[in-house]
Design a protein around this motif. Structure first.
Motif, short mmCIF file in Angstrom:
data_model
loop_
_atom_site.label_atom_id
_atom_site.label_comp_id
_atom_site.label_asym_id
_atom_site.label_seq_id
_atom_site.Cartn_x
_atom_site.Cartn_y
_atom_site.Cartn_z
N GLY A 299 0.82 -1.22 0.00
CA GLY A 299 0.00 0.00 0.00
C GLY A 299 0.84 1.26 0.00
N ALA A 300 1.94 1.25 0.76
CA ALA A 300 2.82 2.41 0.79
C ALA A 300 3.46 2.64 -0.58
CB ALA A 300 3.89 2.23 1.86
N THR A 301 3.76 1.57 -1.30
CA THR A 301 4.34 1.72 -2.64
C THR A 301 3.35 2.37 -3.59
OG1 THR A 301 5.73 -0.23 -2.28
CG2 THR A 301 5.41 0.49 -4.56
N LEU A 302 2.10 1.94 -3.53
CA LEU A 302 1.08 2.57 -4.40
C LEU A 302 0.88 4.04 -4.04
CD1 LEU A 302 -1.63 -0.23 -4.73
CD2 LEU A 302 0.02 0.56 -6.45
N LEU A 303 0.91 4.37 -2.74
CA LEU A 303 0.79 5.77 -2.36
C LEU A 303 1.99 6.57 -2.84
CD1 LEU A 303 -0.59 5.50 1.30
CD2 LEU A 303 -1.84 6.13 -0.78
N ALA A 304 3.17 5.96 -2.80
CA ALA A 304 4.36 6.65 -3.29
C ALA A 304 4.31 6.88 -4.79
CB ALA A 304 5.61 5.85 -2.92
N ALA A 305 3.51 6.08 -5.50
CA ALA A 305 3.38 6.26 -6.95
C ALA A 305 2.39 7.34 -7.33
CB ALA A 305 2.97 4.94 -7.61
N ALA A 306 1.81 8.03 -6.34
CA ALA A 306 0.82 9.08 -6.63
C ALA A 306 1.34 10.16 -7.56
CB ALA A 306 0.32 9.69 -5.32
N PRO A 307 2.63 10.57 -7.49
CA PRO A 307 3.10 11.60 -8.43
C PRO A 307 3.00 11.21 -9.90
CG PRO A 307 4.62 11.41 -6.57
CD PRO A 307 3.65 10.29 -6.45
N MET A 308 2.88 9.92 -10.20
CA MET A 308 2.75 9.52 -11.60
C MET A 308 1.44 10.01 -12.20
SD MET A 308 5.58 7.97 -12.15
CE MET A 308 5.20 7.33 -13.76
N SER A 309 0.48 10.39 -11.36
CA SER A 309 -0.79 10.88 -11.88
C SER A 309 -0.64 12.19 -12.64
CB SER A 309 -1.79 11.08 -10.74
OG SER A 309 -1.30 12.04 -9.81
N THR A 310 0.45 12.92 -12.40
CA THR A 310 0.67 14.17 -13.13
C THR A 310 1.23 13.95 -14.52
OG1 THR A 310 2.92 14.40 -12.24
CG2 THR A 310 1.12 15.32 -10.94
N ILE A 311 1.60 12.72 -14.85
CA ILE A 311 2.19 12.43 -16.16
C ILE A 311 1.14 11.92 -17.13
CG2 ILE A 311 3.84 10.93 -17.36
CD1 ILE A 311 5.62 11.05 -14.97
N TYR A 312 0.19 11.10 -16.65
CA TYR A 312 -0.77 10.46 -17.53
C TYR A 312 -2.08 11.22 -17.57
CZ TYR A 312 2.29 6.41 -17.90
OH TYR A 312 3.35 5.58 -18.18
N ASP A 313 -2.75 11.08 -18.70
CA ASP A 313 -4.03 11.74 -18.90
C ASP A 313 -5.18 10.92 -18.31
OD1 ASP A 313 -5.66 13.75 -19.73
OD2 ASP A 313 -5.84 13.05 -21.80
N ARG A 314 -4.98 9.62 -18.15
CA ARG A 314 -6.01 8.74 -17.59
C ARG A 314 -5.42 7.96 -16.43
NH1 ARG A 314 -6.81 8.12 -23.26
NH2 ARG A 314 -8.79 8.99 -23.97
N TRP A 315 -6.26 7.09 -15.83
CA TRP A 315 -5.86 6.33 -14.65
C TRP A 315 -5.57 4.86 -14.97
CZ3 TRP A 315 -4.76 8.83 -10.26
CH2 TRP A 315 -5.26 10.13 -10.13
N THR A 316 -5.34 4.54 -16.22
CA THR A 316 -5.02 3.15 -16.58
C THR A 316 -3.76 2.69 -15.89
OG1 THR A 316 -6.05 3.56 -18.74
CG2 THR A 316 -4.70 1.58 -18.51
N TRP A 317 -2.78 3.57 -15.79
CA TRP A 317 -1.50 3.20 -15.17
C TRP A 317 -1.70 2.74 -13.72
CZ3 TRP A 317 0.40 5.38 -10.74
CH2 TRP A 317 -0.24 6.53 -10.29
N LEU A 318 -2.62 3.38 -13.00
CA LEU A 318 -2.83 3.02 -11.60
C LEU A 318 -3.42 1.63 -11.47
CD1 LEU A 318 -2.75 3.83 -8.65
CD2 LEU A 318 -4.99 4.90 -8.93
N VAL A 319 -4.38 1.29 -12.35
CA VAL A 319 -4.98 -0.05 -12.30
C VAL A 319 -3.91 -1.11 -12.58
CG1 VAL A 319 -6.71 -1.56 -13.32
CG2 VAL A 319 -7.23 0.86 -12.95
N GLN A 320 -3.10 -0.88 -13.61
CA GLN A 320 -2.06 -1.85 -13.95
C GLN A 320 -1.03 -1.97 -12.84
OE1 GLN A 320 -0.65 -0.45 -17.72
NE2 GLN A 320 -2.40 -1.26 -18.86
N CYS A 321 -0.63 -0.85 -12.26
CA CYS A 321 0.35 -0.90 -11.17
C CYS A 321 -0.24 -1.59 -9.95
CB CYS A 321 0.81 0.51 -10.82
SG CYS A 321 1.84 1.30 -12.07
N ALA A 322 -1.54 -1.37 -9.68
CA ALA A 322 -2.16 -2.04 -8.54
C ALA A 322 -2.17 -3.55 -8.72
CB ALA A 322 -3.59 -1.51 -8.34
N VAL A 323 -2.43 -4.01 -9.95
CA VAL A 323 -2.41 -5.45 -10.22
C VAL A 323 -1.02 -6.02 -10.00
CG1 VAL A 323 -2.70 -7.18 -12.02
CG2 VAL A 323 -4.38 -5.34 -11.79
#
Length: 826
Positions: free
Chosen positions: A13-37
């Motif tokens: 969970g801490a790793t996914l929270l640390a990946a929050a800055p990646m949201s400023t790079i992508y236009d959609r949230w597909t990256w978050l779903v894939q990273c969560a998997v």
């Protein structure tokens, strides 16, 4: 073991929270779903291997296998066994994705769409960080070190974004790291069973030891400083603080690069490349104009050259609502140059930039506030606080048309001219120098040299249009493009600008929209209409546009009689893509138009916004820094001088009061004694204390030992024994000691004695007996003042520590200890 399994999921969970800055790079949230998997597979595999009591190295191998399985599932190549198990073809497919990710990072702007290459790189990176965090937290029990790979994720958007990254994603990632540290602390405490204080009170498992509590407070303070310091220091960020200072108008919240903030830091080439490479078309701007054949709608220029290429410099201008200069009013008409005025109405649909798209050259605006400014040299409308998103505005502009004869008659700028030095700077490249020398050989004026370079970018010379550029082996992009002869508008515009500058002629890259999708007099401009072209400066005329990109490949491409289509069968004065007479809208504003035949230095030649070249300004900053340092160093001396003056004034007032009392006693011989009132006694004592305090501070300043345990009389006697005897100083110091002693212990203070004169005598004696260094320090940095400031700082720090302790005690009374204690007991 159950605690370690719990820590594994906390690490995920801490790793996914640390990946929050990646949201400023992508236009959609597909990256978050894939990273969560991927992270879930890694965490689950780590938990299973620890349940089987596997060693740490086996846990690592198992999580790597889980990461490979997850990537194969999300990014299949089509050659997997049972559609799930990776094969050598799968690894080859992964390699091609990694290879194409580098090219995509150079080609696309932020925010990017869901590209498999970039999504694969993100999932691979976050999954790798998840493995390292799990091993450090659970396998090696070093959760503090897990902050390093988590911080590596945050460094990605910091490196990609041209503007500063918002502090909110960093706070989210920091919260995940603190959660990880707290969970590890609780898990360690649980292994000790029930804890008790010295008085028998049961301590909950969440309540840490003093050392652990101090470490936790330091972690929280460090994160707070890391977040607040960039927001407080000017120039370090344009995030939250700049939005507050802008009164809420600093951005649109879209997260797009260049939406608000500094216009000089927008990556225009990345924005253009990213929009042109989008798979879908979206409407960005709608403009209506009475110009029958308008030129490109222009919003920015790249005129500053560095080793990384062309970029925009920071514009400087005046508010648009204060009036803009009209080129028809500041210059006379010149043969071969005509200027017509038109108007336009613009509606921004989906275009978030710190620039307003306009036709050149604007002379008046409506529905635009003072946040927007106009740079006459760059001829851009910009804002450091607002964004262009969802704006509607109107403006009047002047469109200029030129003939080749008028451009041929323009003189060449002198080599030492500041304008030429600024706009002809390029990196020396041998291949470019040889090409420019060959193309411009025998040309008589600037226009002929520009036309020779412009005509070179034609299909008959092998140039073609493509959104995907080809690489090369030269190591330089300009040489690769001139060799491969394949690219799109930004390559053509930058290459022609480079070659024209190499020829010694000022040039820059302009950005805007081509005129397309016309309905009556209204144009709907999409991301496919974004375009870049070259603007060349001609002395006394201004900036003239030249579009070297193949016209047949650009929808709404515009050609003119001074820059016709080199691929057309016949060179005509009309544009092959427009039915009416061509007209260009060059920058002929207040810094570009000049129709007079005055000398260049006296004429309005377009250099109004360029300051003359001057020497470096760092000496001014050094002088300012030295003056500020001197001012700060004088503060202790000023403080000491004011304190001394106030004390000596009180000592003089005390002597005057006591003298008047003595005179009254002498005038009334029948009265044995004059009794002072309580207020007079208190004032007399306070004045004596002030004189003694001044004496003590003077001793401290001249480094004479002061013993707080001595009585005032003993201190005076010791000073006399140690040599304080010159110029009546012995009697003066004894008088001050006697006055202080009477003020402390006697019923009435001393009734006579010039205390102010005594202080001056003692100071003169101490100064005469001190060395030069001591006298200098006493005058500039009095130790008595510095000592008082240190004591005040210590008292303030102690008070703050006590306040935080009391606040923590109040919090301990209202905490969820019972829940955690119940969990620990189970």
């Amino acid at each position: 073991m159950r605690g370690r399994r719990h820590l594994g999921f906390v690490a995920a969970g801490a790793t996914l929270l640390a990946a929050a800055p990646m949201s400023t790079i992508y236009d959609r949230w597909t990256w978050l779903v894939q990273c969560a998997v991927v992270v879930a597979l890694v965490a689950g595999t780590g938990t299973l291997t620890r349940w089987w009591r596997a060693p740490v190295w086996a846990q690592g191998l198992g999580m790597v296998a889980a990461l490979l399985f997850g990537l194969t599932w999300i990014f299949p190549s089509g050659q997997e066994l049972f559609a799930l198990l990776p094969t050598p073809d799968t690894l080859t497919h992964f390699g091609s994705l990694l290879a194409s990710s580098g090219e995509d990072m150079r080609s696309y702007g932020v925010p990017v769409q869901d590209l498999d290459s970039l999504l694969f790189l993100t999932a691979l990176g976050v999954g790798g960080v998840a493995i390292v965090v799990d091993l450090l937290t659970v396998g090696l029990r070093r959760p503090a070190l897990a902050g390093l790979p988590m911080l590596a994720i945050y460094s990605v958007p910091v490196a990609v974004h041209v503007d500063s990254v918002s502090a909110v994603p960093f706070v989210i990632g920091a919260a995940g790291f603190l959660w990880l540290l707290a969970a590890d602390n609780v898990d360690r405490v649980r292994h000790f069973g029930r804890r008790f204080t010295g008085d028998g009170r049961d301590v909950d498992v969440w309540e840490p030891s003093p050392l652990a509590a101090a470490g936790r407070r330091l972690a929280v303070i460090g994160v707070a400083v890391a977040v607040l310091l960039p927001l407080a220091v000017p120039g370090m960020t344009s995030g939250l603080l700049s939005q507050i200072n802008a009164g809420g108008g600093g951005g649109d919240g879209s997260g797009r690069a260049g939406a608000g903030g500094s216009p000089g830091r927008v990556n225009l080439f990345a924005q253009l490349s990213g929009e042109l490479n989008r798979s879908e078309q979206r409407d960005m701007v709608r403009v209506s104009t009475n110009d029958p054949d308008p030129f490109y709608l222009r919003f920015a220029v790249a005129d500053d050259f560095s080793r990384t290429g062309f970029g925009p410099r920071s514009p400087e201008g005046t508010p648009v609502n204060q009036g803009l200069p009209d080129p028809r009013e500041v210059s006379r008409e010149v043969a071969g140059i005509t200027r017509e005025s038109y108007s336009a109405d613009v509606e921004i649909l989906d275009f978030a930039m710190p620039f307003l798209p306009v036709y050149t050259t604007p002379v008046g605006f409506r529905q635009v506030d003072a946040n927007w400014r106009y740079d006459a040299t760059m001829q851009v409308v910009y804002s450091e606080r607002a964004s262009s998103r969802n704006r509607k505005y109107s403006f009047d502009f002047v469109r200029s048309e030129y003939t080749p004869a008028a451009l041929s008659a323009a003189p060449t700028l002198a080599p030492e001219h500041a304008f030429r030095k600024l706009y002809t700077a390029v990196e020396p490249v041998r291949e470019v120098e040889e090409l420019v020398a060959r193309l411009t050989a025998g040309k008589r004026n600037d226009y002929e040299r520009v036309r020779a370079i412009y005509d070179h970018f034609s299909r008959k010379n092998g140039f073609s249009y493509a959104l995907n550029t080809e690489g090369g082996t030269s190591g330089q992009d300009i040489v690769n493009f001139l060799t491969n002869k394949v690219g799109f508008c930004q390559q053509y515009a930058a290459a022609m600008t480079w070659l024209v500058r190499e020829a010694g002629i000022p040039a820059r890259v302009a950005f805007g929209f081509t005129s397309a999708n016309r309905s009556a007099n209204t144009y709907t401009l999409t991301n496919n209409n974004l375009h870049a072209w070259t603007e060349v400066y001609f002395t006394g005329i201004g900036w003239v546009p030249f579009d070297a990109t193949p016209a047949a490949s650009i929808t709404g491409s515009w050609r003119s009689q001074w820059a016709p289509d080199p691929d057309a069968p016949e060179q005509s004065q009309t544009s092959p893509t427009t039915p009416t007479d061509p007209s260009a809208d060059p920058s002929a504003g207040p810094s570009a138009a000049d129709g007079s035949d005055r000398p260049l230095d006296e004429a309005f030649d377009g250099t109004a916004g360029i300051a003359p070249e001057s020497g470096p300004n760092w000496p001014l900053w050094v002088v300012a820094g030295v003056l500020l340092l001197v001012l700060l160093l004088t503060v202790p001396a000023l403080r000491r001088a004011l304190l001394r003056r106030r004390r000596q004034a009180r000592a003089a007032a005390a002597a005057s009061t006591l003298a008047s009392v003595a005179a009254a006693r002498d005038e009334a011989p029948g009265v044995a004694r004059v009794v002072l009132s309580d207020s007079e006694l208190a004032r007399a004592r306070a004045d004596a204390h002030a004189a003694w305090d001044e004496l003590v501070d003077t001793l401290v300043d001249f480094r004479v030992r002061v013993d707080p345990a001595e009585t005032p009389r003993a201190t005076a006697d010791r000073l006399v024994r140690e040599g304080l005897t010159g110029d009546g100083a012995d009697e003066a110091v004894r008088l001050l000691g006697h006055a202080e002693e009477r003020a402390r212990y006697a019923r009435e203070p001393l009734r006579h004695g010039p205390l102010a004169d005594a202080l001056r005598s003692v100071r003169r004696a101490l100064r005469a007996g001190a060395d030069r260094r001591t006298r200098l320090v006493a005058a500039t940095l009095p130790p008595s003042v510095l000592f008082r400031w240190r004591l005040a700082a210590v008292d303030l720090s102690a008070g703050f520590v006590g306040l935080t302790g009391r606040f923590r005690e109040h919090l301990l009374r209202w905490n969820p200890r019972r829940v955690l204690a119940g969990r620990a007991s189970r």
